[in-house]
Design a protein around this motif. Structure first.
Motif, PDB file in Angstrom:
ATOM      1  N   PRO A  53      33.137  46.089  24.080  1.00 54.66           N
ATOM      2  CA  PRO A  53      34.404  45.618  24.671  1.00 54.66           C
ATOM      3  C   PRO A  53      34.130  44.776  25.920  1.00 54.66           C
ATOM      4  N   VAL A  54      34.990  43.826  26.187  1.00 56.01           N
ATOM      5  CA  VAL A  54      34.787  42.937  27.340  1.00 56.01           C
ATOM      6  C   VAL A  54      36.017  42.919  28.254  1.00 56.01           C
ATOM      7  N   GLY A  55      36.820  43.963  28.186  1.00 52.52           N
ATOM      8  CA  GLY A  55      37.928  44.097  29.124  1.00 52.52           C
ATOM      9  C   GLY A  55      39.205  43.405  28.670  1.00 52.52           C
ATOM     10  N   TYR A  56      40.234  43.515  29.514  1.00 50.64           N
ATOM     11  CA  TYR A  56      41.545  42.944  29.236  1.00 50.64           C
ATOM     12  C   TYR A  56      41.755  41.645  30.017  1.00 50.64           C
ATOM     13  N   LEU A  57      42.660  40.821  29.492  1.00 45.31           N
ATOM     14  CA  LEU A  57      43.160  39.668  30.225  1.00 45.31           C
ATOM     15  C   LEU A  57      44.596  39.986  30.647  1.00 45.31           C
ATOM     16  N   ILE A  58      45.030  39.450  31.780  1.00 46.02           N
ATOM     17  CA  ILE A  58      46.413  39.623  32.211  1.00 46.02           C
ATOM     18  C   ILE A  58      47.049  38.240  32.303  1.00 46.02           C
ATOM     19  N   ALA A  59      48.163  38.065  31.603  1.00 45.81           N
ATOM     20  CA  ALA A  59      48.831  36.763  31.560  1.00 45.81           C
ATOM     21  C   ALA A  59      50.298  36.914  31.938  1.00 45.81           C
ATOM     22  N   TRP A  60      50.897  35.784  32.304  1.00 45.15           N
ATOM     23  CA  TRP A  60      52.304  35.774  32.751  1.00 45.15           C
ATOM     24  C   TRP A  60      52.904  34.431  32.395  1.00 45.15           C
ATOM     25  N   ARG A  61      54.121  34.452  31.907  1.00 46.80           N
ATOM     26  CA  ARG A  61      54.837  33.208  31.617  1.00 46.80           C
ATOM     27  C   ARG A  61      55.898  33.003  32.686  1.00 46.80           C
ATOM     28  N   ASN A  62      55.860  31.864  33.366  1.00 40.08           N
ATOM     29  CA  ASN A  62      56.884  31.549  34.357  1.00 40.08           C
ATOM     30  C   ASN A  62      56.892  30.054  34.588  1.00 40.08           C
ATOM     31  N   PRO A  63      57.976  29.371  34.287  1.00 42.30           N
ATOM     32  CA  PRO A  63      57.999  27.914  34.360  1.00 42.30           C
ATOM     33  C   PRO A  63      58.022  27.334  35.769  1.00 42.30           C
ATOM     34  N   THR A  64      58.163  28.176  36.817  1.00 40.19           N
ATOM     35  CA  THR A  64      58.276  27.619  38.174  1.00 40.19           C
ATOM     36  C   THR A  64      56.937  27.515  38.893  1.00 40.19           C
ATOM     37  N   VAL A  65      55.894  28.111  38.336  1.00 45.70           N
ATOM     38  CA  VAL A  65      54.600  28.120  39.015  1.00 45.70           C
ATOM     39  C   VAL A  65      53.848  26.827  38.741  1.00 45.70           C
ATOM     40  N   LYS A  66      53.223  26.273  39.795  1.00 43.80           N
ATOM     41  CA  LYS A  66      52.425  25.066  39.646  1.00 43.80           C
ATOM     42  C   LYS A  66      50.994  25.426  39.267  1.00 43.80           C
ATOM     43  N   LEU A  67      50.398  24.583  38.425  1.00 41.00           N
ATOM     44  CA  LEU A  67      49.021  24.792  38.013  1.00 41.00           C
ATOM     45  C   LEU A  67      48.080  24.018  38.923  1.00 41.00           C
ATOM     46  N   LYS A  68      46.765  24.127  38.657  1.00 41.53           N
ATOM     47  CA  LYS A  68      45.783  23.469  39.513  1.00 41.53           C
ATOM     48  C   LYS A  68      45.932  21.952  39.502  1.00 41.53           C
ATOM     49  N   ASN A 177      36.018  36.582  16.023  1.00 39.70           N
ATOM     50  CA  ASN A 177      36.984  37.489  15.401  1.00 39.70           C
ATOM     51  C   ASN A 177      37.160  38.773  16.222  1.00 39.70           C
ATOM     52  N   ASN A 178      36.280  38.980  17.220  1.00 38.05           N
ATOM     53  CA  ASN A 178      36.421  40.157  18.087  1.00 38.05           C
ATOM     54  C   ASN A 178      37.744  40.072  18.838  1.00 38.05           C
ATOM     55  N   HIS A 179      38.334  41.233  19.083  1.00 40.93           N
ATOM     56  CA  HIS A 179      39.637  41.263  19.740  1.00 40.93           C
ATOM     57  C   HIS A 179      39.513  41.529  21.246  1.00 40.93           C
ATOM     58  N   VAL A 180      40.386  40.894  21.987  1.00 33.00           N
ATOM     59  CA  VAL A 180      40.508  41.126  23.422  1.00 33.00           C
ATOM     60  C   VAL A 180      41.962  41.475  23.700  1.00 33.00           C
ATOM     61  N   GLY A 181      42.180  42.519  24.476  1.00 38.23           N
ATOM     62  CA  GLY A 181      43.546  42.911  24.804  1.00 38.23           C
ATOM     63  C   GLY A 181      44.141  41.975  25.853  1.00 38.23           C
ATOM     64  N   VAL A 182      45.352  41.492  25.586  1.00 41.79           N
ATOM     65  CA  VAL A 182      46.055  40.628  26.537  1.00 41.79           C
ATOM     66  C   VAL A 182      47.282  41.375  27.040  1.00 41.79           C
ATOM     67  N   ILE A 183      47.325  41.578  28.351  1.00 41.16           N
ATOM     68  CA  ILE A 183      48.475  42.223  28.991  1.00 41.16           C
ATOM     69  C   ILE A 183      49.426  41.117  29.434  1.00 41.16           C
ATOM     70  N   ASP A 184      50.594  41.052  28.814  1.00 40.62           N
ATOM     71  CA  ASP A 184      51.607  40.041  29.172  1.00 40.62           C
ATOM     72  C   ASP A 184      52.593  40.645  30.162  1.00 40.62           C
ATOM     73  N   LEU A 185      52.652  40.062  31.355  1.00 33.51           N
ATOM     74  CA  LEU A 185      53.595  40.533  32.368  1.00 33.51           C
ATOM     75  C   LEU A 185      54.997  40.033  32.056  1.00 33.51           C
ATOM     76  N   ALA A 186      56.000  40.805  32.476  1.00 28.62           N
ATOM     77  CA  ALA A 186      57.381  40.423  32.246  1.00 28.62           C
ATOM     78  C   ALA A 186      57.680  39.055  32.860  1.00 28.62           C
ATOM     79  N   GLU A 187      58.453  38.238  32.160  1.00 26.59           N
ATOM     80  CA  GLU A 187      58.717  36.867  32.602  1.00 26.59           C
ATOM     81  C   GLU A 187      59.542  36.805  33.880  1.00 26.59           C
ATOM     82  N   ASP A 188      60.323  37.859  34.167  1.00 24.11           N
ATOM     83  CA  ASP A 188      61.205  37.788  35.330  1.00 24.11           C
ATOM     84  C   ASP A 188      60.555  38.267  36.630  1.00 24.11           C
ATOM     85  N   LEU A 189      59.251  38.570  36.593  1.00 25.15           N
ATOM     86  CA  LEU A 189      58.562  38.952  37.820  1.00 25.15           C
ATOM     87  C   LEU A 189      58.427  37.735  38.733  1.00 25.15           C
ATOM     88  N   ASP A 190      58.628  37.941  40.036  1.00 23.58           N
ATOM     89  CA  ASP A 190      58.488  36.807  40.963  1.00 23.58           C
ATOM     90  C   ASP A 190      57.023  36.637  41.365  1.00 23.58           C
TER      91      ASP A 190
END
Length: 598
Positions: A53-68, A177-190
């Protein structure tokens, strides 16, 4: 009722790579550049190949955040944790370039040895060795044909079984084909909540978490130039350590190179003084305390969020004002004149080498005090005296060793309310009493820690008082420290070890002096009774064995300078405990003399 604000879903690595190719995975400004070593990328592939196993990823969807790249993140997964792993996969399996912590674009090539089923970072020797596949990314190319690769390899490596090789390469290709767990944070988090999650995941609530949070808060605010301010802080800290980084900024970030920040920090390209190499936490502490008269990073986060401390409400005007003032404070921190004059004051207190600086927070507050006194139009001579005394006082008492934020917050408020002279004088008078100098300090010097602040202060005192090195006629302690000389054991270590003493007993700071290497080597393991007797003979005969002192009065003065008790020439291991007690008292008195003269 559940309060869970996330969902967990396993995804194949192939899906992650598809997201990377399509741009669905995005990296926000609260993340770092790629900081992994190439060997860590190699180890990640090996773990996947072994099925670990190589751990989890944590992701979040929010259209107001600026990228690099400054674009909005609408419709994209923003990586909150896992950037290094995803970037490692992107670099090694897709052959993509990555941006390093030095803001350089590089390729990371990982090689694979099919016969040994072993990964390695690709290098020129591997690329010439036909038993290696020099770049595994070629296996994962959409145009790669496994059968052709197998035949080419077996042709170059006679004796390799084609079917076995094909199976091995197929196993390698199946790591996607190996699986990695992705933790999706709630979209309404600030963003504040998401930044807090990022900090907790990466620093586990460490002491610096509020500074990390502040940097996250700064970087995501483009309305008031927070993203550029964040870069300015990072760049300055890097330039302070690596002046050559100036050219890299000019080449890789031409937009930033046109800013006031860059012109204000460009003097660092010719600067090699390493007494004060601040990290971003140090810059934030100094800038915030100087400008806002507060010391707690959580207050900076609140102000950057627009908090009105009186009404408990959040106001946009406070956000704008806070960013404007913080920018001004950061520019003052970077100012060449301020920075160099401050370092001159620290050096004038006897701290002439970075190795003598044991407390970064004591240095931080000394710079806070310097900038504050400048803002209060204090005369320069008085600034120098007050900063010197406060810095030495804070090192001597360990004022910022524990709970530094609380101590800084308290001190900066008291300085503004009472005035620095009254506050400092009352504090010093209370803490550095006669009992401190005569009893508490000598007792505190009963330590075997060479990095003890008390030994550093003793060295600073010797530098300030222009003392000569142990048994040196012409070479000062300052000169010896600046050329990285030896710390000599007055009762030699091997002599004490043979007498049955432990490391904690023979490595006492009361047993240390700064000496020329050649004198230290010449003394070797001789007991004091022997080599001090030889020194007296040297003064009588003029035949030199240890240094250039050939006069008994000159020898006596040298021993006094180095706080060596009288009668040392007659001492044996039985006298060692009393020798230490006496020398600690003498060292404490020298530090007192030095402090009173600051």
């Amino acid at each position: 009722m559940s309060t869970q604000r996330y969902s967990v879903t396993p995804h194949p690595i192939d899906t992650l790579l598809t997201w990377v190719k399509s741009g669905e995975i995005a990296i926000p400004e609260i993340q770092r550049p790629f900081v992994w070593q190439a060997t860590q990328v190699r180890n990640l592939l090996d773990s996947l190949y072994q099925g670990y196993p190589v751990g989890y990823l944590i992701a979040w969807r929010n259209p107001t955040v600026k990228l690099k790249d400054g674009t909005p993140s609408a419709g994209k997964r923003i990586l909150i944790d896992g950037q290094q792993r995803v970037t490692a996969l992107m670099a090694s399996l897709l052959g993509r370039e990555v941006l390093t912590k030095d803001y350089e674009t590089i390729n990371i090539r990982i090689a694979f040895h099919p016969q040994e089923e072993r990964f390695e970072v690709s290098n020129p020797a591997i690329r010439k060795d036909v038993s290696w596949l020099a770049d595994v990314a070629e296996l994962f190319s959409p145009n790669a044909k496994l059968l052709q690769i197998t035949k080419a390899y077996t042709a170059a490596n006679p004796g390799v079984d084609e079917d076995t090789l094909f199976s091995t390469l197929e196993k390698l290709r199946k790591i996607v084909n190996n699986h990695v767990g992705v933790i999706d944070l709630a979209e309404d988090l600030d963003i504040e909540t998401v930044a807090e999650i990022f900090i907790r995941v990466n620093s586990a609530g460490s002491e610096l978490s509020q500074a990390d949070f502040a940097m996250s808060k700064i970087s995501v605010n483009e309305t008031y130039g927070g993203n550029t301010l964040r870069k300015a802080i990072d760049y300055f800290c890097h330039l302070a350590i690596a002046p050559d980084f100036h050219g890299i900024i000019e080449k890789n970030d031409p937009t930033f190179a046109k800013t006031d920040y860059f012109s204000q920090m460009s003097w660092l390209k010719k600067e090699n003084d390493d007494i004060y190499d601040p990290a971003y936490t140090d810059m934030l502490r100094v800038a915030f305390a100087t400008e806002f008269r507060r010391g707690k990073m959580q207050d900076l986060v609140a102000l950057l969020s627009g908090r009105n401390f009186e009404t408990k409400q959040f106001e946009e005007t406070i956000v704008e004002d806070s960013f404007t003032r913080l920018k001004s404070a950061v520019l003052r921190f970077m100012n060449e004149t301020h920075f160099k004059r401050f370092l001159m004051i620290i050096r004038s207190a006897g701290f002439v080498d970075a190795v003598m600086i044991g407390s970064q927070n004591a240095l931080n507050f000394a710079y806070i005090l310097y900038l504050t006194l400048r803002d209060l139009n204090t005369p320069n001579a008085e600034i120098e005296r007050l900063v010197r005394r406060w810095f030495v006082f804070s090192v001597l008492t360990g004022r910022y060793s524990s709970s530094p934020e609380s101590a800084i917050d308290y001190d900066i408020r008291q300085i503004h309310s009472q005035g620095i002279t009254d506050y400092a004088d009352n504090l010093i008078r209370g803490e550095l009493s006669d009992a401190f100098w005569e009893s508490a300090l000598p007792q505190a010097m009963n330590t075997s820690v060479a990095s003890s602040p008390y030994f550093r202060l003793f060295q600073a005192a010797q530098v300030k008082l222009n003392d000569l090195g142990f048994l040196s006629r012409d070479i000062t302690v300052r000169e010896l420290i600046e050329v990285k000389s030896d710390v000599h054991h007055l009762f030699p270590k091997q002599y004490l070890k043979k007498s049955g003493l432990t490391r904690g007993q023979y490595n006492q700071i009361g047993n240390y002096v700064v000496a020329q290497s050649e004198i230290n080597i010449a003394i070797g393991h001789k007991e004091p009774e022997i080599y001090f007797g030889q020194l007296i003979d040297q003064c009588n005969s003029g035949k030199k064995r240890y240094g250039n002192i050939t006069d008994q009065e000159e020898l006596r003065k040298n021993l006094n300078m180095n706080c060596i008790p009288e009668g040392v020439e007659k001492m044996t291991v039985d006298d060692y405990p009393q020798f230490l007690n006496t020398r600690r008292v003498l060292m404490a008195q020298k530090i007192k003399t030095y402090f009173e003269g600051l």
